[in-house]
Design an enzyme around this catalytic site. Sequence first.
Site, PDB file in Angstrom:
ATOM      1  N   GLU A 174      37.032 124.614 -27.996  1.00 38.98           N
ATOM      2  CA  GLU A 174      35.956 124.789 -28.974  1.00 38.98           C
ATOM      3  C   GLU A 174      34.772 123.867 -28.703  1.00 38.98           C
ATOM      4  O   GLU A 174      34.139 123.353 -29.628  1.00 38.98           O
ATOM      5  CB  GLU A 174      36.504 124.566 -30.396  1.00 38.98           C
ATOM      6  N   GLU A 213      42.348 133.051 -30.400  1.00 42.67           N
ATOM      7  CA  GLU A 213      42.953 132.702 -31.681  1.00 42.67           C
ATOM      8  C   GLU A 213      42.616 133.765 -32.717  1.00 42.67           C
ATOM      9  O   GLU A 213      41.470 133.868 -33.157  1.00 42.67           O
ATOM     10  CB  GLU A 213      42.465 131.333 -32.178  1.00 42.67           C
TER      11      GLU A 213
END
Length: 665
Positions: free
Chosen positions: A242, A326
């Site tokens: 991220e 995800e």
Amino acid sequence: MAVFFLPLVLAGLAPLSEYKNALFKMSATRFSWSRLTPFKLKNRSVGLSTESNAQGKVYFTLDGHKFMIVGGSIHYFRVPREYWKDRLLKLQACGFNTVTTYIPWNLHEQNRGTFDFSEILDLEAYVSLAATLGLWVILRPGPYICAEVDLGGLPSDRTLVLLGYAFRLALLLRGSESKTKFSFKLRLCYNQVVYRRSLSFGCGSPGEANYSVNGLVAWPFPSPVTRYLRGGPVIAVQIENEYGSFSKDGDYMEYIKEALQKRGIVELLLTSDNHKGIQTGSVKGVFQRHPSFSTALTTINMASFEKDSFIKLLQMQNDKPIMVMEYWTGWFDTWGREHNVKSAEEIRYTVSRFIKYGISFNMYMFHGGTNFGFINGAFHYDKHSSVVTSYVMGMFRERNIHFIGFLPRLPQLIPKTVYPTVGLAFYLPLFDILPYLNKPVMLYTPVTMENLPINNGSGQPFGFVLYETSICAGGDLYASVSDSAQVFLNDTTIGNLDEYTYDLTIPTIQDCQLLRILVENQGRINYSWKIQNEWKGLNGDISINGTLLKNFTIYSLDMKMSFFERLRSATWRLAPENYLGPAFYLGTLKADSSPKDTFLDLSNWYYGFVFINGRNLGRYQNIGPQRTLYLPGPWLHPGDNEIIVFEKIQKGFYIQSKTRPQLQY
């Protein structure tokens, strides 16, 4: 299983309608991956890659076999080792072919230069077990992982903290030539630290750091026996995590990519970001063994089937298959807030759409597990909020929804039981256990737990710190603490401090007294820029009426197994019916010859931790939402089992057990 294919068009030149039509047009092509297991796929040369047919339709391949990643996340460090096989078999029985896991370096290296890959942290054994069961593996080594663990998985050692934060601080990584050189030096040092190099923590000049990097040994994970081209199950490795949400150093991701490749990682590399971060978190650079990938594969994270996000990703890399790294099957809970739940029907509907359109995906989480011990992370909403002990972002229960072919049999359910009620008849007030702690540190001024000169210079990563000093007058006490503190005059509680409460009144005293401050690390923030300020303990000077206090005795209460072994030699007192203040309470749980799982009900206690035979089950709080703590059967002995409760506020009465968890008010 129906899939879609993406047309071969130049990114940025095709109209949005063309991307949309390509994305949501189904194809009759079907995939069957039952034969594509680590032990059955013998001929290996390329690994995970892509191909396209004459019409420009793109799909994943695994050494020439059409392949779709159907993954689920199970973190080995959140599941008792004895239950790894059970959780992985359940993943497989639901039709999944891949397991993904983060690697938490803050658990693997709690003491500088000493690495722990034993028991619940034995990553190689976990990956090898997955292969034995027929599952592929995607590793997510960070070094930053978020994952709702303390500091996002970065070790809290003072040097590691500084180096880890440096990459996310714009002022250090942008601007003048000197800052650029400093950034380069930090990256080299960070590379030594996180990727287990010879640890020259001062790192010297950039030239000296370069010398150290050039002489370093290969990064051990994934180890040779687990890598795809060596016959292992690891088909991909994630670069950082991220980073698009931070993205203040354009060279950092490239550097981490090269660090992995130079240390023998030839498997497919990928990045993982949300909708806003996929552009800035992506990585360029040709991969030697993956000519079809001119850049690392950019994957996306999301809570539902988001068409606009897929279109944006397709505009970036229209020559690659879509993958959702995800898909959030739930959301974590924090203490004092409502329990988060996502319905099974919503999950089923979203996963059905992924498969309908041929989108590879990973369910985060398939099975969430437990934040045993002190490993939980935290967030900062209007105040510091700790993640609860149960990591309830799973379990997926749907079968036979959309998979082609035979699904393996589900493993038998692990039995649960109710044990006799445990009365905690004995206790030791907090200050009675000080002789059983490690030798305290004597310092002129207080420091945070990370800066304590203990554990081979690594400081203290988790738990509590007790500060003591002598005072000879009362008045206005001023101290900045993280995260919460109980203040005592000798053995008497006189108040509390937290991130918004900096002062309290010390009553008038006749003679010199002992001022004591017990500070708890409730979990470091794991996401957002606030991680750069997550020092725990007393933050700076402490004063009374403006006069600085000096000469501190500082105790580390990390509450490791060795502490409880020493505590067994203590003389425990008979516990009173009521007791206010922090204390340890002792009881016995009696198990039969074959101990089983249970859930401990702490509803008549206030705030603390439970230890079974020295193992830390995690935190409980009467503010909820979680009301029970998971006790794995393999952690019990036949017969008598020692239960110790460290209660901060007020004595409870007993502990009961249940066959089901209670995760909400």
